[in-house]
Design a protein around this motif. Structure first.
Motif, PDB file in Angstrom:
ATOM      1  N   ARG A 167       0.859  -1.193   0.000  1.00  0.00           N
ATOM      2  CA  ARG A 167       0.000   0.000   0.000  1.00  0.00           C
ATOM      3  C   ARG A 167       0.888   1.234   0.000  1.00  0.00           C
ATOM      4  NH1 ARG A 167       1.851   1.438   4.630  1.00  0.00           N
ATOM      5  NH2 ARG A 167       2.551  -0.179   6.024  1.00  0.00           N
ATOM      6  N   PHE A 168       0.272   2.384  -0.131  1.00  0.00           N
ATOM      7  CA  PHE A 168       1.000   3.642  -0.006  1.00  0.00           C
ATOM      8  C   PHE A 168       1.532   3.781   1.426  1.00  0.00           C
ATOM      9  CE2 PHE A 168      -1.782   4.772  -3.597  1.00  0.00           C
ATOM     10  CZ  PHE A 168      -0.898   5.462  -4.413  1.00  0.00           C
ATOM     11  N   GLY A 169       2.690   4.407   1.600  1.00  0.00           N
ATOM     12  CA  GLY A 169       3.246   4.641   2.934  1.00  0.00           C
ATOM     13  C   GLY A 169       2.598   5.846   3.586  1.00  0.00           C
ATOM     14  N   ASP A 170       2.569   5.822   4.898  1.00  0.00           N
ATOM     15  CA  ASP A 170       2.073   6.961   5.662  1.00  0.00           C
ATOM     16  C   ASP A 170       3.154   7.297   6.672  1.00  0.00           C
ATOM     17  OD1 ASP A 170       0.732   8.753   7.267  1.00  0.00           O
ATOM     18  OD2 ASP A 170      -1.122   7.608   7.362  1.00  0.00           O
ATOM     19  N   PRO A 171       3.831   8.426   6.629  1.00  0.00           N
ATOM     20  CA  PRO A 171       3.503   9.673   5.933  1.00  0.00           C
ATOM     21  C   PRO A 171       4.233   9.915   4.605  1.00  0.00           C
ATOM     22  CG  PRO A 171       5.165  10.133   7.600  1.00  0.00           C
ATOM     23  CD  PRO A 171       4.933   8.643   7.622  1.00  0.00           C
ATOM     24  N   GLU A 172       4.897   8.924   4.010  1.00  0.00           N
ATOM     25  CA  GLU A 172       5.622   9.184   2.759  1.00  0.00           C
ATOM     26  C   GLU A 172       4.711   9.774   1.671  1.00  0.00           C
ATOM     27  OE1 GLU A 172       5.891   6.436   4.604  1.00  0.00           O
ATOM     28  OE2 GLU A 172       7.806   5.415   4.291  1.00  0.00           O
TER      29      GLU A 172
END
Ligand code: AMP
Ligand code: GLY
Length: 414
Positions: free
Chosen positions: A283-288
């Motif tokens: 998945r998308f990274g958080d906070p990237e």
């Protein structure tokens, strides 16, 4: 067009922001105080999400967090003929099972540390006692909300970690299997790729700041800030990572019958022997994401639809310059913290993504550990950092704390 974003953090707010455009209506489940069209359904309620999408004729669903992916949200949507962006349940296992991920990396020659897998406390204890170094990393194999990895400086610490995972069962059945691995020294960076299966495009390299306090001290958190692009990963390194990590991983997944459509996130340790994979996320990274998407010139929707349809564009266009994202957290985070503090935001011309916030009448209140993400952009990393911290000075709530050194590691590279 109607788009549903699953999740309620800073990453999801950023995804909604990047997907916004004329003729597009964006819904969030459950969203936060910064998002509109919030639907009171949590990411765990897969059937309700699917029913909502059918009823509202949602054209595309984008999933933020890993848990619903690991639970098969994509399989359920596809079964119902609904369009969704993310990997299937069996492709998500590369994040959901660290044991599977390590065996997979070994099989496909992806650079990674030496590791052993154990399935009982006794077996783990022996492994630790016979480990050839004092330092090692002990990891619960299953999902543990980012808290299942223990970086241990001694065998004594490692035994304590093993006990917490396997005897006290802190992460329940996620700790039935444990991975013990070689301690790697270096600097961390993240590379994310949007994949249609075997075809993929990498996003700008970024760097998260996982520890709570300045200078990478204190407990691990979900991430206290990020910046992109990360100069530690140079252009030729990106190419190397594509060929030695991303391509073998994605074609390996195809060979295993786990074709991966979605965002494959490689958490890397850049060692003196080159980049090695600490973990894959699905998945998308958080906070990237909050630092990467503000630099994206290509329409995110065209990338997502391209990945789903197997027709990714040739390349991604980026703005010149840098983005820095500073996370504002509640005092006490990642431990116990209070909620319900009123947030005041003065006018400012940068980007603010909400995370743990909620609206109550006219008021904006804190409702989580990570509260807001303040993003500054600039021609240089230094300018972007200054801009982000200028934004921080426009925000006030009781107990607000944040790191003051987001981006500093990158500044060292000039
Ligand atoms: P993970 O849960 O695998 O993402 O690990 C969480 C954090 O633990 C990483 O971001 C690293 O800071 C650290 N870590 C994980 N694996 C290793 C390793 N093999 N060597 C050193 N540090 C590690
Ligand atoms: N930034 C760490 C993660 O998204 O897992």
């Amino acid at each position: 067009m109607k788009i549903l974003i699953v999740g309620g953090g800073g990453r999801e707010h950023a995804l909604g922001w990047a997907l916004a455009g004329e003729g597009r209506e964006i819904f969030f489940a459950p969203g936060n105080g910064g998002t509109g069209n919030n639907i009171p359904i949590t990411p765990a309620e897969i059937d309700k999400l699917a029913e909502f999408s059918q009823r509202e004729k949602i054209d595309l669903t984008v999933v933020g967090p890993e848990a619903p992916l690991a639970e098969g949200v994509v399989d359920e949507f596809e079964k119902r003929g609904l369009k969704i962006f993310g990997p299937s349940k069996n492709a998500s296992e590369i994040e959901a099972s660290k044991a599977f991920a390590r065996e997979f990396m070994k099989k496909y020659g992806i650079p990674s540390p030496h590791f052993e897998i154990v399935t009982s406390f006794e077996e783990g204890k022996k492994m630790i006692e016979n480990w050839k170094e004092e330092r090692m990393v002990v990891k619960a194999s299953g999902l543990a909300a980012g808290k299942g990895s223990y970086v241990c400086m001694s065998k004594k610490e490692a035994l304590k970690a093993l006990e917490e995972i396997m005897v006290e069962r802190r992460f329940g059945s996620s700790g039935d299997t444990v991975v013990i691995e070689e301690y790697l020294e270096g600097e961390e960076a993240s590379i994310l790729a949007i994949s249609s299966g075997e075809q993929f495009l990498t996003l700008l390299p970024s760097q998260d700041h996982k520890r709570a306090y300045d200078g990478d001290r204190g407990p691990n958190t979900g991430g206290m800030g990020a910046y992109a692009p990360c100069p530690l990963i140079k252009r030729e390194d990106v190419w190397w990572i594509e060929e030695h990590i991303m391509r073998p991983a994605l074609s390996g997944l195809v060979q295993e019958g786990r074709e991966f459509r979605g965002v494959l996130y490689a958490g890397l340790m850049v060692t003196d022997k080159g980049p090695m994979v600490l973990e894959f996320n699905v998945r998308f990274g958080d906070p990237e994401t909050q630092a990467i998407l503000p630099l994206l010139k290509t329409d995110l929707l065209s990338l997502i639809e391209g990945a789903i349809e197997g027709k990714l564009p040739e390349r991604i266009e980026w703005e010149e310059g840098y983005a820095v994202c500073v996370v504002l957290a509640s005092s006490g985070y990642p431990g116990k913290y209070e909620k319900g503090k009123e947030i005041k935001i003065e006018e400012w011309d940068g980007i603010i993504f909400h995370a743990g916030t909620k609206r109550e009448g006219e008021k904006l209140l804190t409702s989580g550990g990570r509260v807001l993400n303040v993003v500054g952009k600039g021609k240089t990393l230094k300018e972007a950092k200054e801009k982000a911290y200028e934004g921080v000075r426009h925000i006030h709530f009781d107990g607000m704390f944040y790191r003051k050194d987001i981006g500093d590691k990158g500044l060292r590279y000039g």
